[in-house]
Structures are given as structure tokens and as C-alpha cells.
Design an enzyme around this catalytic site. Structure first.
Site, PDB file in Angstrom:
ATOM      1  N   LYS A 127      16.314 -29.562 -31.513  1.00  0.00           N
ATOM      2  CA  LYS A 127      16.065 -30.915 -32.026  1.00  0.00           C
ATOM      3  C   LYS A 127      16.103 -31.934 -30.886  1.00  0.00           C
ATOM      4  O   LYS A 127      15.190 -32.739 -30.727  1.00  0.00           O
ATOM      5  CB  LYS A 127      17.119 -31.270 -33.098  1.00  0.00           C
ATOM      6  CG  LYS A 127      16.822 -32.586 -33.780  1.00  0.00           C
ATOM      7  CD  LYS A 127      17.887 -32.973 -34.767  1.00  0.00           C
ATOM      8  CE  LYS A 127      18.971 -33.726 -34.055  1.00  0.00           C
ATOM      9  NZ  LYS A 127      20.024 -34.214 -34.937  1.00  0.00           N
ATOM     10  N   ASP A 146      15.707 -33.474 -38.332  1.00  0.00           N
ATOM     11  CA  ASP A 146      17.061 -33.981 -38.548  1.00  0.00           C
ATOM     12  C   ASP A 146      17.312 -33.982 -40.058  1.00  0.00           C
ATOM     13  O   ASP A 146      16.526 -33.422 -40.818  1.00  0.00           O
ATOM     14  CB  ASP A 146      17.224 -35.383 -37.928  1.00  0.00           C
ATOM     15  CG  ASP A 146      16.493 -36.449 -38.734  1.00  0.00           C
ATOM     16  OD1 ASP A 146      15.649 -36.091 -39.595  1.00  0.00           O
ATOM     17  OD2 ASP A 146      16.772 -37.640 -38.530  1.00  0.00           O
TER      18      ASP A 146
END
Ligand code: SF4
Length: 222
Positions: A127, A146
Site C-alpha cells: 500500500k 486502504d
């Protein structure tokens, strides 16, 4: 929702992309930064913390620490204090310092530009690497997943997965690569402004005709 073919889902995703682009023409990363190192540090600090709070902390932090070597050589207790308001500060300070030591030792103090090199740094998973590649270098290597992107992808029926990396794979198969970074921003912006976790505003939602609202009714009736 009737069973949707892979092709129909792809077509619907294109329409979602177009509608979100129109709704959020200025969508961008909301972590303040002026260079890749600042974005890397801000992204590590953003775990379990709002972007707003991170930005408050980094306003002072970035004045004091200007290079990877500055973080690498900082007294640990001093760095911990500087990042304390973002929560989990001992762990975050430790990761920032270890990460910056590797930047100094392996990359001449610079932030690398590949997924493989980035994910070898402390505190950097896919991420975070996607945030850096997409926003600091303009490289669409993947899609940031997320909490907002995960929630909206499920509600929009673009995935049935719960694991962020599997969600990312599903999204990458549906969204054109040149839109990967923006798609992450659009879902995050939509998640913050319209499709909140507890109170999705489906009535006024700009993409409600394209959304099967998977799990929403069940959630609201709880
Ligand atoms: S219609 Fe509802 S569930 Fe679907 S994206 Fe909009 S706010 Fe979220």
C-alpha cells in the site's frame, strides 16, 4: 443483484471511473509533501491516523529532518517525541529510522522507484509503495487499497475479497492501468465525503445507479 459477467463488470467499472473523475476532478493525495522522502515518511505516519493530524505533525517534522541521513542519525527518543501525536509512535519512529538507514546504505539517501526495492524497506508494504510510486513518481504500479478502497470495492461489487492484496488484484483487472493511482484517490475521496463506513449517503450518491450497494442494507438494518 443478478449474477454479473466479467465483461459487464468491466463495462460498469469504466462508467464508475468516468463518473468519479467528473465528481472529483481535483482528487489528489491529501498528505502534504514536497518530495518522495517526505511522502514516504508521511505515509508511514498515516497508519491508524488521519491525514489531517499527520499534516500537522509533518509541518514541524519536515523543517527539522530534511534528508534520509537526518532521520537515520536522529536520537530515537527525539524522533519518537516528534511523531508522538500520530499514535503508535515508538513503532513508527523505529520504522522511519530503519527505513532511512537502508535508504542511506543502499540507495544513496534517495527513495527507490520500484515496488521490489520499496517493499524491502522497513514499514513499507504494497500500500505504502503504491502511494509513493503513484504520487511521487507518477508510476501506476498498483492500486492503493486502504480501508476506504476496501469498503467501497465491496459495496460496489468489484470484489468479494477481504484481503487488501486480493482486492487490489481484482481492481487491477477492472480498471485501466493509467487510472490506477487516480482510482485509489477517487474511492478514498468518495469514502470520506459520501460513502462513509457507518452512514453511506446512497440517496445523494453520484454513482448510485452503478452501485449494487452490496452489504449496505444489511449493515444499516443492524
Ligand atoms: S450508492 Fe451507497 S454504497 Fe454505493 S457508492 Fe454510493 S454511497 Fe456507497
Amino acid at each position: 443483484m443478478r449474477r454479473e459477467t466479467a465483461d459487464a463488470r468491466k463495462q460498469r467499472t469504466r462508467k464508475i471511473v468516468a463518473a468519479l473523475h467528473k465528481t472529483y476532478p481535483d482528487a489528489h493525495c491529501e498528505l502534504d509533501h514536497a518530495d518522495p522522502l517526505q511522502l514516504l515518511v508521511a505515509t508511514i505516519l498515516s497508519a491508524q491516523c488521519t491525514d489531517k493530524r499527520v499534516n500537522l505533525v509533518t509541518t514541524e517534522l519536515f523543517k527539522k529532518y530534511r534528508s534520509a541521513a537526518d532521520y537515520a542519525n536522529a536520537p530515537p527518543a527525539e524522533l519518537e517525541q516528534a511523531v508522538k501525536p500520530t499514535g503508535f509512535f515508538r513503532n513508527k519512529a523505529k520504522n522511519i529510522q530503519a527505513c532511512c538507514r537502508k535508504l542511506v546504505a543502499r540507495h544513496n539517501g534517495q527513495v527507490p522507484r520500484t515496488m521490489a526495492e520499496l517493499t524491502r524497506l522497513d514499514g513499507v508494504g504494497r500500500k505504502t509503495a503504491n502511494v509513493i510510486l503513484g504520487n511521487a513518481f507518477g508510476i501506476n504500479a498498483g492500486i492503493v487499497v486502504d480501508t476506504h478502497v476496501a469498503r467501497l470495492s465491496l459495496r460496489l461489487g468489484l470484489t468479494q475479497q477481504k484481503d487488501p492484496e486480493k482486492i487490489e488484484q481484482d481492481l487491477m483487472a477492472l480498471v485501466p492501468q493509467e487510472q490506477w493511482t487516480l482510482f485509489g484517490h477517487w474511492l478514498i475521496w468518495h469514502g470520506r465525503r459520501r460513502c462513509e463506513a457507518r452512514k453511506p449517503d446512497c440517496e445523494h450518491c453520484e454513482i448510485n445507479k452503478l452501485c449494487p450497494q452490496m452489504g449496505v442494507l444489511k449493515q444499516l438494518n443492524k
